[in-house]
Write an enzyme that holds these catalytic residues in place. Sequence first.
Site, short mmCIF file in Angstrom:
data_model
loop_
_atom_site.label_atom_id
_atom_site.label_comp_id
_atom_site.label_asym_id
_atom_site.label_seq_id
_atom_site.Cartn_x
_atom_site.Cartn_y
_atom_site.Cartn_z
N HIS A 61 0.92 -1.30 0.21
CA HIS A 61 -0.12 -0.41 -0.45
C HIS A 61 0.83 1.26 0.03
CE1 HIS A 61 -2.10 3.73 2.90
NE2 HIS A 61 -3.11 3.19 1.19
N HIS A 90 2.41 11.16 0.10
CA HIS A 90 1.16 10.90 0.73
C HIS A 90 1.94 11.74 1.88
CE1 HIS A 90 -0.10 7.58 3.51
NE2 HIS A 90 -1.33 8.36 2.88
#
Length: 325
Positions: free
Chosen positions: A44, A123
């Site tokens: 992920h 992110h």
Amino acid sequence: MSSTTLSEVTQTPLKDLPVDSWMSHLPSALWDIPLFNLTIPGSHNAITYCLDKNDRSPVDLTQPDMLQKLDKYMKPIIRPFVYKWAITQERSVREQLDCGVRYCDLRIAHRPNDSSSDLYFYHGVYTTVTVETVLKEIKAWLDAHPKEVVILSFSHFLGLSQELHTLLISTIKNVFDSKLCPKTEGVTLKNLWSLGYQLIVSYDNHAANCHRELWSHIPYWWANKCKAEALIEEFERRKNNGRPGGFFVTGINLTEDLKYICSHPTESLKDLVMSTYPTLLSWVREQKPGSNAGSLNIIAADFVTESQFIPTVIALNENLLSRST
């Protein structure tokens, strides 16, 4: 009627296969099974090990306005918290592949106010490494592992114009060339090996529609929970409704909210993940691959190299070897 056991099919338990080449070491009984009916370990937010820690990168534009303002005026205080909760993988993409990862979740962005056409991952903040650099690293790894198959999922595009989508798709095709598996049915290891295909690319944008080498979006089951028990409960509910027909991802990645972060000021995402891995892996060990309604396919997680996650997922494929003959 006799039962064919694992020991009769392969001498090595699947959890003990060499992780850098586990696909090529799978028993032949699994070579004709579609990849979307195997269990495959995934990463992920795979490219967060190289987030820009030199404060040159702004906070990405998906973050709340309040965080962006605080970061602008209180960067020395805010940035350490951002990094602690933004990093989901600590190993490079090569190291992740060496450890057995065969699905990578890639979040693609163009930095704001950047006059170049360079693309990055993001992110919380943006990476220091470009998308093209990482793709070339993956290509080199595939060259050295000719019987391994990797799935790349390009999604969560941020700040990309149609021109940049066109450029990215061109880069993907140029870097991987004949390794790209076109959209087709019956994607088995035997078929892919015979045709020389090593890469399946999922691209979550309509720009991919006219490219036969690019697959449509792979569904990602995201529970949006910060507790393992709640995550498991959500996935059990989804399993009862049946799995998708093709590739799909079950993401056992936990999601922290602002309340959790503020109440755990000395902790990090890794602390949260590692504390819950025993519970999550106990649940993973109970899962099965296959085409049945409650079966799983790709299972993705954070800090995938820091536990027994990868061999645990690979070993689930032993369920496909126990059959009546």
